[in-house]
Design a protein around this motif. Structure first.
Motif, PDB file in Angstrom:
ATOM      1  N   UNK A  48     -12.112 -10.540  17.943  1.00 38.58           N
ATOM      2  CA  UNK A  48     -13.494 -10.016  18.055  1.00 38.58           C
ATOM      3  C   UNK A  48     -13.268  -9.165  19.713  1.00 38.58           C
ATOM      4  N   UNK A  49     -12.923  -9.217  20.288  1.00 42.56           N
ATOM      5  CA  UNK A  49     -12.905  -8.244  20.804  1.00 42.56           C
ATOM      6  C   UNK A  49     -12.009  -6.711  21.364  1.00 42.56           C
ATOM      7  N   UNK A  50     -11.607  -6.757  19.983  1.00 45.27           N
ATOM      8  CA  UNK A  50     -10.694  -4.888  19.536  1.00 45.27           C
ATOM      9  C   UNK A  50     -12.185  -4.135  19.792  1.00 45.27           C
ATOM     10  N   UNK A  51     -11.407  -2.961  20.073  1.00 44.64           N
ATOM     11  CA  UNK A  51     -11.696  -1.669  20.199  1.00 44.64           C
ATOM     12  C   UNK A  51     -12.650  -1.351  18.649  1.00 44.64           C
ATOM     13  N   UNK A  52     -11.520  -0.759  17.949  1.00 40.52           N
ATOM     14  CA  UNK A  52     -11.286  -0.232  16.821  1.00 40.52           C
ATOM     15  C   UNK A  52     -10.783  -1.164  16.065  1.00 40.52           C
ATOM     16  N   UNK A  53     -11.659  -1.880  16.261  1.00 42.64           N
ATOM     17  CA  UNK A  53     -11.418  -3.078  13.996  1.00 42.64           C
ATOM     18  C   UNK A  53     -12.039  -1.996  13.421  1.00 42.64           C
ATOM     19  N   UNK A  54     -13.153  -1.204  13.464  1.00 44.00           N
ATOM     20  CA  UNK A  54     -13.558  -1.228  12.174  1.00 44.00           C
ATOM     21  C   UNK A  54     -11.986  -0.061  11.298  1.00 44.00           C
ATOM     22  N   UNK A  55     -11.845   0.258  12.017  1.00 41.50           N
ATOM     23  CA  UNK A  55     -10.412   1.819  11.595  1.00 41.50           C
ATOM     24  C   UNK A  55      -9.392   0.846  11.092  1.00 41.50           C
ATOM     25  N   UNK A  56      -8.636   0.020  12.355  1.00 44.39           N
ATOM     26  CA  UNK A  56      -7.968  -1.877  11.701  1.00 44.39           C
ATOM     27  C   UNK A  56      -8.222  -1.710   9.984  1.00 44.39           C
ATOM     28  N   UNK A  57      -9.252  -2.013   9.953  1.00 51.11           N
ATOM     29  CA  UNK A  57      -9.698  -3.299   8.673  1.00 51.11           C
ATOM     30  C   UNK A  57      -9.437  -1.467   7.788  1.00 51.11           C
ATOM     31  N   UNK A  58     -10.110  -0.643   7.987  1.00 52.66           N
ATOM     32  CA  UNK A  58      -9.309   0.793   7.009  1.00 52.66           C
ATOM     33  C   UNK A  58      -8.115   0.268   6.312  1.00 52.66           C
ATOM     34  N   UNK A  59      -7.440   0.258   8.024  1.00 50.74           N
ATOM     35  CA  UNK A  59      -6.211   0.274   7.267  1.00 50.74           C
ATOM     36  C   UNK A  59      -5.447  -0.841   6.521  1.00 50.74           C
ATOM     37  N   UNK A  60      -5.649  -1.801   6.449  1.00 46.51           N
ATOM     38  CA  UNK A  60      -4.939  -3.204   5.997  1.00 46.51           C
ATOM     39  C   UNK A  60      -5.914  -3.371   4.554  1.00 46.51           C
ATOM     40  N   UNK A  61      -6.652  -2.869   4.389  1.00 44.83           N
ATOM     41  CA  UNK A  61      -7.365  -2.750   2.711  1.00 44.83           C
ATOM     42  C   UNK A  61      -5.880  -1.070   2.106  1.00 44.83           C
ATOM     43  N   UNK A  62      -5.973  -0.100   3.030  1.00 41.55           N
ATOM     44  CA  UNK A  62      -4.747   0.297   2.226  1.00 41.55           C
ATOM     45  C   UNK A  62      -3.648  -0.230   1.858  1.00 41.55           C
ATOM     46  N   UNK A  63      -3.544  -1.195   3.414  1.00 40.25           N
ATOM     47  CA  UNK A  63      -1.733  -2.001   3.234  1.00 40.25           C
ATOM     48  C   UNK A  63      -2.519  -2.635   1.578  1.00 40.25           C
ATOM     49  N   UNK A  64      -2.969  -3.237   1.897  1.00 37.84           N
ATOM     50  CA  UNK A  64      -2.972  -3.913   0.930  1.00 37.84           C
ATOM     51  C   UNK A  64      -3.104  -3.342  -1.017  1.00 37.84           C
ATOM     52  N   UNK A  65      -3.937  -2.089  -1.120  1.00 32.08           N
ATOM     53  CA  UNK A  65      -3.715  -1.892  -2.452  1.00 32.08           C
ATOM     54  C   UNK A  65      -2.875  -2.001  -2.148  1.00 32.08           C
ATOM     55  N   UNK A  66      -1.919  -0.991  -1.480  1.00 31.17           N
ATOM     56  CA  UNK A  66      -0.401  -0.033  -2.380  1.00 31.17           C
ATOM     57  C   UNK A  66       0.951  -2.084  -2.424  1.00 31.17           C
ATOM     58  N   UNK A  67       0.300  -2.961  -1.393  1.00 27.59           N
ATOM     59  CA  UNK A  67       1.423  -3.508  -1.695  1.00 27.59           C
ATOM     60  C   UNK A  67       0.979  -4.291  -3.310  1.00 27.59           C
ATOM     61  N   UNK A  68       0.073  -4.565  -3.561  1.00 26.90           N
ATOM     62  CA  UNK A  68      -0.132  -5.047  -5.136  1.00 26.90           C
ATOM     63  C   UNK A  68       0.049  -3.620  -5.416  1.00 26.90           C
ATOM     64  N   UNK A  69      -0.086  -2.661  -5.812  1.00 25.20           N
ATOM     65  CA  UNK A  69       0.454  -1.438  -6.992  1.00 25.20           C
ATOM     66  C   UNK A  69       1.787  -1.368  -6.769  1.00 25.20           C
ATOM     67  N   UNK A  70       2.502  -1.193  -5.545  1.00 26.60           N
ATOM     68  CA  UNK A  70       3.379  -1.251  -6.085  1.00 26.60           C
ATOM     69  C   UNK A  70       4.664  -2.496  -6.064  1.00 26.60           C
ATOM     70  N   UNK A  71       4.134  -3.680  -5.775  1.00 29.47           N
ATOM     71  CA  UNK A  71       4.787  -4.443  -5.862  1.00 29.47           C
ATOM     72  C   UNK A  71       4.773  -4.511  -7.725  1.00 29.47           C
ATOM     73  N   UNK A  72       3.596  -4.167  -8.014  1.00 26.40           N
ATOM     74  CA  UNK A  72       3.410  -5.264  -9.324  1.00 26.40           C
ATOM     75  C   UNK A  72       4.052  -4.589 -10.228  1.00 26.40           C
ATOM     76  N   UNK A  73       4.217  -2.486  -9.826  1.00 31.25           N
ATOM     77  CA  UNK A  73       5.281  -1.652 -10.528  1.00 31.25           C
ATOM     78  C   UNK A  73       6.434  -2.154 -10.487  1.00 31.25           C
TER      79      UNK A  73
END
Length: 332
Positions: A25-50
């Motif tokens: 709740x107190x992070x100033x650039x939380x939106x950027x961090x969650x965009x980064x987390x979305x990218x991390x999750x997509x990469x995790x699922x795609x590459x591990x599934x591969x």
């Protein structure tokens, strides 16, 4: 009155409807961090599934080493699926409430697969130890059946011990705060909210820290001590380089997983020099990044997987080009 209150707190179990997760709740650039987390999750699922697909459908990769690799890939997908979608949901929906039972489920899945992640790295170290230190006996000692038993036993142990540790959380009463300062339903921040004695939960957390982190990491260090001793006894320089080259990808995985966690726990828990907000951010990164990096490292550094993955991509590309170039029939 204090004695009566203690007796009542120990005998009456109060479970709240749920908890509020307020770690971001107190992070100033939380939106950027969650965009980064979305990218991390997509990469995790795609590459591990591969990785899972390539190993599963290539019989020449059905070896003890790649059974350990596919075990790690499955764990990576489940671990990040437990964490990242929940964090993104809190940001998008602005709903940081998690029901009590769902909190326990998330707690169980996170710590069960977090412990399996640590043990999976130790299993890969065992595979390298047998391959380098006992090359002539590798096929008889490290068989596919034995590796399957090792993987099965680690899953049974991890799921069982974490189920017990999560189950004893139901013996706590939460009659005061229900605000959890973390990025998920974390074990220690939750039991510290209890208004009755949580000595058993604290002991379980301490024991699990040793068993999940210190135990496998110690085994990995001892394995590499034995590997280095064996390598330096080799007469040929080329043999030494080839033997050490087979360990590069595993060393990277170990460094990515253990170094951030050990650093955070040392600075935060023992030295208490880290800000609580920074601790939450660092722990979330330390738990989300390794499952994303692991398949990339193995795809780029392991020759067998890289060759078959590229062949699969070329095959799909050729099939797509053929479908596009095929002329359409016109019905007269």
């Amino acid at each position: 009155m204090s004695f009566l209150r203690t007796v009542l707190n120990d005998s009456l179990i109060i479970h709240p409807p749920g908890f509020y997760i307020i770690g971001f709740e107190t992070f100033p650039f939380i939106s950027v961090y969650f965009i980064f987390l979305s990218f991390v999750y997509v990469v995790t699922v795609l590459f591990n599934s591969l990785v899972i697909y390539v190993i599963s459908f290539n019989h020449c990769l059905h070896t003890p080493k790649f059974l350990a690799v596919i075990n790690l890939a499955v764990i990576d997908i489940v671990l990040n699926t437990c964490n990242i979608p929940g964090m993104i949901k809190i940001f998008l929906v602005k709903d940081n409430f998690i029901p009590f039972n769902l909190c326990l489920v998330q707690m169980f899945v996170y710590y069960a697969f977090g412990s399996l992640e640590s043990i999976a790295l130790a299993i890969l170290a065992y595979d390298r130890l047998i391959a380098i230190c006992f090359p002539l006996r590798q096929n008889s000692v490290n068989t596919l059946r034995r590796m399957s038993c090792i993987v099965g036993l680690t899953w049974s142990w991890s799921l069982g011990i974490i189920a017990f540790s999560t189950g004893i959380m139901t013996r706590l009463s939460f009659c005061n705060s229900v605000i959890v300062f973390s990025y998920f339903c974390d074990y220690a921040p939750v039991f510290r909210l209890a208004c009755n004695n949580y000595t058993m939960q604290w002991s379980a957390a301490s024991f699990l820290t040793i068993m999940i982190l210190v135990g496998p990491f110690t085994f990995i260090l001892l394995s590499y001590v034995a590997i280095l001793v064996t390598v330096f006894r080799m007469k040929s320089l080329d043999s030494r380089v080839k033997a050490l080259a087979t360990c590069v990808e595993h060393i990277i995985l170990v460094a990515v997983f253990y170094i951030p966690l050990i650093t955070i726990f040392t600075i935060g828990f023992y030295l208490r020099l880290i800000d609580p907000d920074q601790r939450v951010l660092s722990l979330s990164l330390a738990s989300c990044i390794p499952p994303c990096v692991n398949p990339i490292v193995y795809s780029l550094k392991t020759k067998e997987i890289k060759i078959r993955a590229l062949a699969l991509v070329r095959k799909n590309k050729i099939g797509t080009d053929q479908r596009k170039s095929k002329p359409l029939r016109v019905n007269k």
